[in-house]
Design a protein around this motif. Structure first.
Motif, mmCIF file in Angstrom:
data_model
loop_
_atom_site.group_PDB
_atom_site.id
_atom_site.type_symbol
_atom_site.label_atom_id
_atom_site.label_comp_id
_atom_site.label_asym_id
_atom_site.label_seq_id
_atom_site.Cartn_x
_atom_site.Cartn_y
_atom_site.Cartn_z
ATOM 1 N N LEU A 175 13.351 4.604 4.628
ATOM 2 C CA LEU A 175 14.391 5.589 4.361
ATOM 3 C C LEU A 175 13.805 6.950 4.016
ATOM 4 C CD1 LEU A 175 16.719 3.313 2.207
ATOM 5 C CD2 LEU A 175 17.303 4.287 4.433
ATOM 6 N N THR A 176 12.702 6.967 3.310
ATOM 7 C CA THR A 176 12.045 8.225 2.956
ATOM 8 C C THR A 176 11.604 8.940 4.230
ATOM 9 O OG1 THR A 176 11.220 7.212 0.918
ATOM 10 C CG2 THR A 176 10.155 9.252 1.647
ATOM 11 N N PRO A 177 11.990 10.213 4.417
ATOM 12 C CA PRO A 177 11.558 10.936 5.619
ATOM 13 C C PRO A 177 10.034 10.953 5.736
ATOM 14 C CG PRO A 177 13.294 12.143 4.490
ATOM 15 C CD PRO A 177 12.895 11.027 3.582
ATOM 16 N N PRO A 178 9.494 10.853 6.942
ATOM 17 C CA PRO A 178 8.039 10.791 7.110
ATOM 18 C C PRO A 178 7.286 11.950 6.464
ATOM 19 C CG PRO A 178 9.129 10.204 9.145
ATOM 20 C CD PRO A 178 10.202 10.678 8.223
ATOM 21 N N SER A 179 7.822 13.167 6.545
ATOM 22 C CA SER A 179 7.129 14.307 5.942
ATOM 23 C C SER A 179 7.080 14.172 4.427
ATOM 24 C CB SER A 179 7.806 15.617 6.333
ATOM 25 O OG SER A 179 7.659 15.865 7.717
ATOM 26 N N THR A 180 8.148 13.644 3.831
ATOM 27 C CA THR A 180 8.158 13.407 2.387
ATOM 28 C C THR A 180 7.193 12.287 2.031
ATOM 29 O OG1 THR A 180 10.455 14.165 2.215
ATOM 30 C CG2 THR A 180 9.614 12.783 0.425
ATOM 31 N N TYR A 181 7.184 11.230 2.843
ATOM 32 C CA TYR A 181 6.221 10.142 2.632
ATOM 33 C C TYR A 181 4.789 10.679 2.656
ATOM 34 C CZ TYR A 181 2.872 6.675 4.125
ATOM 35 O OH TYR A 181 1.735 5.929 4.247
ATOM 36 N N ARG A 182 4.488 11.559 3.607
ATOM 37 C CA ARG A 182 3.138 12.113 3.689
ATOM 38 C C ARG A 182 2.815 12.975 2.472
ATOM 39 N NH1 ARG A 182 4.444 12.037 9.346
ATOM 40 N NH2 ARG A 182 5.354 14.121 9.250
ATOM 41 N N ASP B 266 0.799 -1.222 0.000
ATOM 42 C CA ASP B 266 0.000 0.000 0.000
ATOM 43 C C ASP B 266 0.831 1.271 0.000
ATOM 44 O OD1 ASP B 266 -2.398 -1.461 0.069
ATOM 45 O OD2 ASP B 266 -2.300 -1.634 2.254
ATOM 46 N N LEU B 267 2.149 1.135 0.074
ATOM 47 C CA LEU B 267 3.007 2.323 0.100
ATOM 48 C C LEU B 267 2.960 3.046 -1.247
ATOM 49 C CD1 LEU B 267 6.146 0.875 1.915
ATOM 50 C CD2 LEU B 267 4.529 2.536 2.844
ATOM 51 N N PRO B 268 2.980 4.389 -1.245
ATOM 52 C CA PRO B 268 2.982 5.138 -2.510
ATOM 53 C C PRO B 268 4.243 4.853 -3.328
ATOM 54 C CG PRO B 268 2.503 6.581 -0.639
ATOM 55 C CD PRO B 268 2.954 5.277 -0.075
ATOM 56 N N ASP B 269 4.110 4.901 -4.639
ATOM 57 C CA ASP B 269 5.262 4.727 -5.520
ATOM 58 C C ASP B 269 6.365 5.721 -5.154
ATOM 59 O OD1 ASP B 269 3.822 2.811 -6.838
ATOM 60 O OD2 ASP B 269 3.506 3.979 -8.673
ATOM 61 N N ILE C 29 9.701 1.306 -3.739
ATOM 62 C CA ILE C 29 8.395 0.674 -3.938
ATOM 63 C C ILE C 29 7.769 1.221 -5.218
ATOM 64 C CG2 ILE C 29 6.109 0.293 -2.972
ATOM 65 C CD1 ILE C 29 8.438 -1.035 -1.432
ATOM 66 N N TYR C 30 7.307 0.293 -6.051
ATOM 67 C CA TYR C 30 6.635 0.654 -7.297
ATOM 68 C C TYR C 30 5.519 -0.346 -7.547
ATOM 69 C CZ TYR C 30 5.940 1.570 -12.293
ATOM 70 O OH TYR C 30 5.396 1.857 -13.529
ATOM 71 N N LYS C 31 4.295 0.154 -7.588
ATOM 72 C CA LYS C 31 3.114 -0.694 -7.764
ATOM 73 C C LYS C 31 3.076 -1.820 -6.737
ATOM 74 C CE LYS C 31 2.565 0.353 -12.683
ATOM 75 N NZ LYS C 31 2.454 -0.183 -14.060
ATOM 76 N N GLY C 32 3.462 -1.491 -5.516
ATOM 77 C CA GLY C 32 3.398 -2.437 -4.414
ATOM 78 C C GLY C 32 4.561 -3.398 -4.311
ATOM 79 N N ASN C 33 5.467 -3.373 -5.278
ATOM 80 C CA ASN C 33 6.621 -4.271 -5.280
ATOM 81 C C ASN C 33 7.894 -3.523 -4.885
ATOM 82 O OD1 ASN C 33 5.245 -6.680 -6.272
ATOM 83 N ND2 ASN C 33 5.058 -5.573 -8.213
#
Length: 209
Positions: A182-189, A140-143, A156-160
């Protein structure tokens, strides 16, 4: 011999002959006479992601005492390392990033210094790359979200999950247990709010299925 100016998803600066999609900087962190990095790994909290082609300008890499040219495989790697889009050479992308960041934070208009201060707290801990809890299932993580597992970095790309390498992304892998995000939480959001980073074309190639 490759210069030590390629950035990994862990934020390390290494000497590999990788040709990336983006350049960027963290201030002046090299000696222009030797074109060798200094001991410090940043001279500013403004860690930028820049286009490699801006108004036809050309620079001799690490040859002057202005900013130290760093290179990233793609934007997902740069963002995972803790950088953000430049408001000069990538204005439209920087505004999209800021809008998504602000939407996720519930604020009207985050300033660049505020973004830089927040990212600096999220990307570095005791001088080392900071890992964060993974907020949801991998599928479910964003690409463009990057995670760490078995001392390697995966986008992560298309769930893989696709391992970052010095040549690009390898074939997808099954991750039994990740060490963290690794992606900072604010960037992830910002990703969750709609920002989509530019990914290297080696990810999810047809041969990989």
């Amino acid at each position: 011999m490759a210069l030590q100016n390629r950035v990994t998803p862990f934020g390390e600066i290494v000497a590999i002959p990788q040709r990336g999609l983006f350049t960027g900087n963290r201030g002046i962190i090299h000696d222009p006479l030797t074109r060798v990095l200094l001991r410090r790994r940043w001279a500013s909290r403004s860690w930028l992601i820049c286009t490699c082609d801006y108004q036809g300008r050309r620079r001799e890499v690490m040859a002057t005492r202005s900013w130290t040219e760093l290179f990233f495989l793609d934007e997902a790697v740069a963002l995972a390392a803790g950088h953000r889009p430049c408001f000069l050479c990538r204005r439209a992308d920087a505004e999209r990033f800021r809008n998504a960041w602000s939407m996720a934070a519930g604020s009207e208009h985050a300033s660049a210094p505020h973004i830089d201060t927040t990212l600096h707290h999220e990307r570095v801990e005791h001088g080392q790359k900071r890992l964060h809890p993974i907020p949801m299932a991998q599928s479910d993580l964003p690409d463009g979200t990057m995670i760490a597992a078995n001392s390697a970095a995966f986008a992560i790309y298309k769930g893989n999950a696709y391992r970052w390498t010095s040549e690009g992304y390898a074939a997808r892998e099954d991750i039994a247990q990740a060490a963290g995000m690794l992606t900072p939480p604010s960037t992830y959001r910002a990703f969750a709010a709609g920002y989509r980073p530019v990914l290297h074309p080696s990810i999810g190639t047809p041969a990989d299925g």
